[in-house]
Design an enzyme around this catalytic site. Structure first.
Site, PDB file in Angstrom:
ATOM      1  N   SER A 124     113.531  55.715  73.232  1.00 39.19           N
ATOM      2  CA  SER A 124     113.833  54.534  72.951  1.00 39.19           C
ATOM      3  C   SER A 124     114.017  53.673  73.217  1.00 39.19           C
ATOM      4  O   SER A 124     114.911  53.883  74.052  1.00 39.19           O
ATOM      5  CB  SER A 124     114.394  54.581  71.421  1.00 39.19           C
ATOM      6  OG  SER A 124     115.129  53.089  71.135  1.00 39.19           O
ATOM      7  N   GLU A 126     115.476  51.121  73.151  1.00 38.96           N
ATOM      8  CA  GLU A 126     117.088  50.621  72.458  1.00 38.96           C
ATOM      9  C   GLU A 126     118.262  50.632  74.470  1.00 38.96           C
ATOM     10  O   GLU A 126     118.979  51.033  74.841  1.00 38.96           O
ATOM     11  CB  GLU A 126     117.325  50.737  71.814  1.00 38.96           C
ATOM     12  CG  GLU A 126     116.928  51.082  70.405  1.00 38.96           C
ATOM     13  CD  GLU A 126     118.025  49.049  70.387  1.00 38.96           C
ATOM     14  OE1 GLU A 126     119.025  48.794  70.551  1.00 38.96           O
ATOM     15  OE2 GLU A 126     117.611  47.998  70.319  1.00 38.96           O
ATOM     16  N   TYR A 148     123.880  54.427  69.163  1.00 43.74           N
ATOM     17  CA  TYR A 148     122.252  54.660  69.054  1.00 43.74           C
ATOM     18  C   TYR A 148     121.674  54.909  70.245  1.00 43.74           C
ATOM     19  O   TYR A 148     121.212  55.673  70.665  1.00 43.74           O
ATOM     20  CB  TYR A 148     121.498  53.735  68.732  1.00 43.74           C
ATOM     21  CG  TYR A 148     120.290  54.871  68.581  1.00 43.74           C
ATOM     22  CD1 TYR A 148     119.690  55.359  67.251  1.00 43.74           C
ATOM     23  CD2 TYR A 148     119.486  53.554  69.067  1.00 43.74           C
ATOM     24  CE1 TYR A 148     118.003  55.798  67.461  1.00 43.74           C
ATOM     25  CE2 TYR A 148     117.886  54.076  69.183  1.00 43.74           C
ATOM     26  CZ  TYR A 148     117.449  54.788  67.825  1.00 43.74           C
ATOM     27  OH  TYR A 148     116.356  55.326  68.574  1.00 43.74           O
TER      28      TYR A 148
HETATM   29  P1  NAP Z   1     112.736  57.108  60.472  1.00 44.26           P
HETATM   30  O1  NAP Z   1     112.157  56.356  59.390  1.00 44.26           O
HETATM   31  O2  NAP Z   1     114.589  57.197  59.712  1.00 44.26           O
HETATM   32  O3  NAP Z   1     113.209  58.730  60.191  1.00 44.26           O
HETATM   33  C1  NAP Z   1     113.792  59.938  60.806  1.00 44.26           C
HETATM   34  C2  NAP Z   1     113.879  61.148  59.963  1.00 44.26           C
HETATM   35  O4  NAP Z   1     114.692  61.871  60.684  1.00 44.26           O
HETATM   36  C3  NAP Z   1     113.807  61.058  58.651  1.00 44.26           C
HETATM   37  O5  NAP Z   1     112.874  62.526  58.258  1.00 44.26           O
HETATM   38  C4  NAP Z   1     115.099  62.082  57.920  1.00 44.26           C
HETATM   39  O6  NAP Z   1     114.785  63.022  56.921  1.00 44.26           O
HETATM   40  C5  NAP Z   1     115.184  62.790  59.973  1.00 44.26           C
HETATM   41  N1  NAP Z   1     116.724  63.324  59.690  1.00 44.26           N
HETATM   42  C6  NAP Z   1     117.673  62.572  60.134  1.00 44.26           C
HETATM   43  N2  NAP Z   1     119.141  63.158  60.305  1.00 44.26           N
HETATM   44  C7  NAP Z   1     118.638  64.511  60.730  1.00 44.26           C
HETATM   45  C8  NAP Z   1     118.181  66.244  60.184  1.00 44.26           C
HETATM   46  N3  NAP Z   1     120.041  66.079  61.067  1.00 44.26           N
HETATM   47  N4  NAP Z   1     117.950  67.022  60.629  1.00 44.26           N
HETATM   48  C9  NAP Z   1     116.329  66.893  60.610  1.00 44.26           C
HETATM   49  N5  NAP Z   1     116.141  66.097  59.860  1.00 44.26           N
HETATM   50  C10 NAP Z   1     116.459  64.579  60.174  1.00 44.26           C
HETATM   51  O7  NAP Z   1     112.506  56.888  61.671  1.00 44.26           O
HETATM   52  P2  NAP Z   1     111.427  56.670  62.592  1.00 44.26           P
HETATM   53  O8  NAP Z   1     111.945  55.098  62.602  1.00 44.26           O
HETATM   54  O9  NAP Z   1     110.137  57.254  62.242  1.00 44.26           O
HETATM   55  O10 NAP Z   1     111.415  57.428  64.470  1.00 44.26           O
HETATM   56  C11 NAP Z   1     110.817  58.406  64.505  1.00 44.26           C
HETATM   57  C12 NAP Z   1     111.742  58.861  65.856  1.00 44.26           C
HETATM   58  O11 NAP Z   1     111.409  57.813  66.760  1.00 44.26           O
HETATM   59  C13 NAP Z   1     113.286  58.488  65.978  1.00 44.26           C
HETATM   60  O12 NAP Z   1     113.800  59.398  66.659  1.00 44.26           O
HETATM   61  C14 NAP Z   1     113.616  57.612  66.177  1.00 44.26           C
HETATM   62  O13 NAP Z   1     115.290  56.885  67.071  1.00 44.26           O
HETATM   63  C15 NAP Z   1     112.415  56.937  67.252  1.00 44.26           C
HETATM   64  N6  NAP Z   1     112.373  55.735  67.630  1.00 44.26           N
HETATM   65  C16 NAP Z   1     111.577  54.698  66.460  1.00 44.26           C
HETATM   66  C17 NAP Z   1     111.130  54.013  67.109  1.00 44.26           C
HETATM   67  C18 NAP Z   1     110.801  52.891  65.859  1.00 44.26           C
HETATM   68  O14 NAP Z   1     110.425  51.416  66.246  1.00 44.26           O
HETATM   69  N7  NAP Z   1     109.883  53.681  64.997  1.00 44.26           N
HETATM   70  C19 NAP Z   1     111.145  53.607  68.058  1.00 44.26           C
HETATM   71  C20 NAP Z   1     112.137  54.093  69.185  1.00 44.26           C
HETATM   72  C21 NAP Z   1     112.436  55.223  68.951  1.00 44.26           C
HETATM   73  P3  NAP Z   1     115.345  61.924  55.684  1.00 44.26           P
HETATM   74  O15 NAP Z   1     114.202  61.637  55.465  1.00 44.26           O
HETATM   75  O16 NAP Z   1     115.756  63.614  55.137  1.00 44.26           O
HETATM   76  O17 NAP Z   1     116.599  61.298  56.426  1.00 44.26           O
HETATM   77  O1  F7E Z   2     116.402  45.252  64.317  1.00 47.33           O
HETATM   78  C1  F7E Z   2     118.127  41.901  64.590  1.00 47.33           C
HETATM   79  C2  F7E Z   2     118.550  42.928  65.055  1.00 47.33           C
HETATM   80  O2  F7E Z   2     117.018  46.983  62.915  1.00 47.33           O
HETATM   81  C3  F7E Z   2     116.043  44.712  65.637  1.00 47.33           C
HETATM   82  C4  F7E Z   2     115.246  51.173  65.158  1.00 47.33           C
HETATM   83  O3  F7E Z   2     113.302  51.705  64.917  1.00 47.33           O
HETATM   84  O4  F7E Z   2     114.300  50.365  66.771  1.00 47.33           O
HETATM   85  C5  F7E Z   2     114.522  49.558  66.433  1.00 47.33           C
HETATM   86  O5  F7E Z   2     116.331  49.087  66.680  1.00 47.33           O
HETATM   87  C6  F7E Z   2     116.312  43.326  65.972  1.00 47.33           C
HETATM   88  C7  F7E Z   2     117.950  43.299  66.066  1.00 47.33           C
HETATM   89  O6  F7E Z   2     115.215  47.200  64.935  1.00 47.33           O
HETATM   90  C8  F7E Z   2     118.192  41.381  60.777  1.00 47.33           C
HETATM   91  O7  F7E Z   2     119.846  42.181  64.863  1.00 47.33           O
HETATM   92  C9  F7E Z   2     118.682  40.012  62.886  1.00 47.33           C
HETATM   93  O8  F7E Z   2     118.053  42.199  67.815  1.00 47.33           O
HETATM   94  O9  F7E Z   2     114.600  46.435  62.743  1.00 47.33           O
HETATM   95  P1  F7E Z   2     116.282  46.594  63.517  1.00 47.33           P
HETATM   96  P2  F7E Z   2     115.993  47.595  66.185  1.00 47.33           P
HETATM   97  O10 F7E Z   2     117.862  48.264  66.096  1.00 47.33           O
HETATM   98  O11 F7E Z   2     115.716  47.108  67.702  1.00 47.33           O
HETATM   99  C10 F7E Z   2     114.048  50.856  68.531  1.00 47.33           C
HETATM  100  C11 F7E Z   2     112.991  50.713  69.298  1.00 47.33           C
HETATM  101  C12 F7E Z   2     114.351  52.552  68.296  1.00 47.33           C
HETATM  102  O12 F7E Z   2     114.595  53.098  68.443  1.00 47.33           O
HETATM  103  C13 F7E Z   2     115.296  52.133  66.311  1.00 47.33           C
HETATM  104  O13 F7E Z   2     115.157  54.171  65.917  1.00 47.33           O
HETATM  105  O14 F7E Z   2     116.218  42.608  64.214  1.00 47.33           O
HETATM  106  N1  F7E Z   2     118.608  41.635  63.096  1.00 47.33           N
HETATM  107  N2  F7E Z   2     118.879  40.521  61.148  1.00 47.33           N
HETATM  108  C14 F7E Z   2     118.477  42.107  62.158  1.00 47.33           C
HETATM  109  N3  F7E Z   2     117.941  43.723  61.623  1.00 47.33           N
HETATM  110  C15 F7E Z   2     117.877  43.978  61.022  1.00 47.33           C
HETATM  111  N4  F7E Z   2     118.161  45.693  60.786  1.00 47.33           N
HETATM  112  N5  F7E Z   2     118.649  43.589  59.644  1.00 47.33           N
HETATM  113  C16 F7E Z   2     119.022  42.177  60.025  1.00 47.33           C
HETATM  114  O15 F7E Z   2     119.398  42.012  58.423  1.00 47.33           O
END
Ligand code: NAP
Ligand code: F7E
Length: 328
Positions: A124, A126, A148
């Site tokens: 990520s 992050e 995280y």
């Molecule tokens: P998400 O919608 O929150 O999905 C997370 C998945 O992980 C769900 O299927 C959840 O299952 C499963 N999970 C959580 N804990 C588990 C455990 N202990 N054992 C088995 N399964 C488990 O996340 P996403 O946005 O699709 O992201 C997918 C991956 O990419 C994650 O690793 C995230 O950190 C990473 N990532 C996401 C982004 C982004 O912008 N979306 C960017 C960079 C990296 P349940 O349905 O049972 O909760």
């Molecule tokens: O926040 C600001 C908050 O929660 C984005 C995950 O998929 O992407 C995701 O992490 C920004 C932050 O995503 C609210 O402070 C303001 O600066 O949508 P977010 P994230 O934290 O960037 C990365 C790449 C991952 O890997 C993670 O798994 O938006 N913000 N107001 C808010 N954010 C939330 N959630 N809610 C608010 O009300």
């Protein structure tokens, strides 16, 4: 013979798009699900008859070993994680167990059963946190700002370490934020597009947000899962930044989302200090030149189009559930 793939996190946003992609490509897809007392298969409902689901948990080494042994996949996509950044301050230990040691368990299961299996690890942006350079590339040093982010840095390096120690085909995809109508409701893009739809339909009158100044490089999740697949089709395993190269503030996000519905965001957004994070990632913008050059990957959707699509999807969903008298 069809290729076999295992996807952990198949019930999540990315897992569901990746399953769509692999099924379309003719893969036999096995999705890892953890037991829950109510169904959480909403995002994969439409392909349930074309995939196989198996129970396992990132906390349980034996369950992961069993899946790898039984399925003997060609490719293993580890997308499961505790993915919501604010929750990682509430549960830092569990976050580490899932996101860090969970990855070690996956790597060990593969190493012990068949080190020839190709692994994608979901890293990520992050990890860049308080950024050391702009834009961020594969060479930018990490400075995570949340439990995280810290957990994902461990996961990244343990993936690299297993690749270098055991000659495994393990890739770490450093993906910047990617969104879609299937995004979880707590993430800021979806919180805003869902809020806009509710306000437009008269179901709510405001949405509470935290830091409006934070900037993110937001892309479309469907594009990003294609990059995951491409990483596992190369001659050599490597790590890649995947991003659009364009960054916007949360303020701009609300402007675009409310504007798309013909609403003035100033009348409906309330800043709630309780939503500010203990440590913020202020500004992320990725340089995906390597992915473009080596993988031939390109994002296909602009930020404006993405947000408009998400607003439209939430409007349609809420309008139809209201019409049908379904609980919202
Ligand atoms: P998400 O919608 O929150 O999905 C997370 C998945 O992980 C769900 O299927 C959840 O299952 C499963 N999970 C959580 N804990 C588990 C455990 N202990 N054992 C088995 N399964 C488990 O996340 P996403 O946005 O699709 O992201 C997918 C991956 O990419 C994650 O690793 C995230 O950190 C990473 N990532 C996401 C982004 C982004 O912008 N979306 C960017 C960079 C990296 P349940 O349905 O049972 O909760
Ligand atoms: O926040 C600001 C908050 O929660 C984005 C995950 O998929 O992407 C995701 O992490 C920004 C932050 O995503 C609210 O402070 C303001 O600066 O949508 P977010 P994230 O934290 O960037 C990365 C790449 C991952 O890997 C993670 O798994 O938006 N913000 N107001 C808010 N954010 C939330 N959630 N809610 C608010 O009300």
């Amino acid at each position: 013979m069809a290729k076999r793939a295992v996807i952990t996190g198949i019930t999540g946003q990315d897992g569901s798009y990746l399953a769509d992609l692999l099924v379309d490509k003719g893969y036999e897809v096995t999705g890892v699900v953890r037991r829950s007392s109510t169904p959480n298969l909403l995002r994969i409902e439409h392909i349930l008859d074309r995939i196989t689901l198996r129970p396992a948990d990132l906390l349980d080494q034996l369950s992961l070993m069993r899946i790898v042994k039984d399925v003997r996949p060609h490719e293993f996509y580890n997308l499961a994680a505790m993915s919501f950044v604010p929750a990682s301050w509430d549960q830092p230990l569990l976050t580490g167990e899932f996101n860090s040691q969970g990855v070690t368990r996956v790597l060990e299961a593969i190493r012990q059963v068949d080190p020839g299996i190709r692994l994608y690890q979901a890293s990520s942006s992050e990890m860049f946190g308080r950024v050391r350079e702009v834009p961020q590339t594969e060479m930018t040093p990490f400075y995570p700002r949340s439990p995280y982010g810290v957990s994902k840095v461990f996961a990244h390096y343990i993936t690299v370490n297993y690749r270098e120690s055991y000659d495994m085909y393990a890739c770490s995809g450093i993906l910047f934020n990617h969104e879609s109508p299937r995004r979880g409701l707590e993430f800021v893009t979806r919180k805003v597009t869902d809020g806009v739809a509710r306000i437009k339909l008269g179901l709510a009158d405001h949405v509470g947000l935290g830091n409006l100044d934070a900037c993110r490089d937001w892309g479309f999740a469907g594009d990003y899962v294609r990059a995951m697949w491409l990483m596992l089709q190369q001659d050599e395993p490597d790590d890649y930044v995947i991003a659009t190269g364009v960054s916007h503030s949360v303020r701009k996000l609300v402007e675009v989302a409310f504007g798309h519905a013909g609403l003035d965001w100033r009348q409906h957004v309330r800043v709630d200090p309780a939503l500010l994070r203990p440590a913020e990632v202020d500004h992320l913008i990725g340089d995906a030149s390597k992915g473009r050059r080596v993988l031939g990957w390109e994002p296909t959707m602009s930020f404006e189009k993405l947000i408009a699509m998400m607003v439209d999807a939430d409007l349609a969903r809420l309008a139809s559930s209201a019409g049908a008298g379904v609980a919202r």
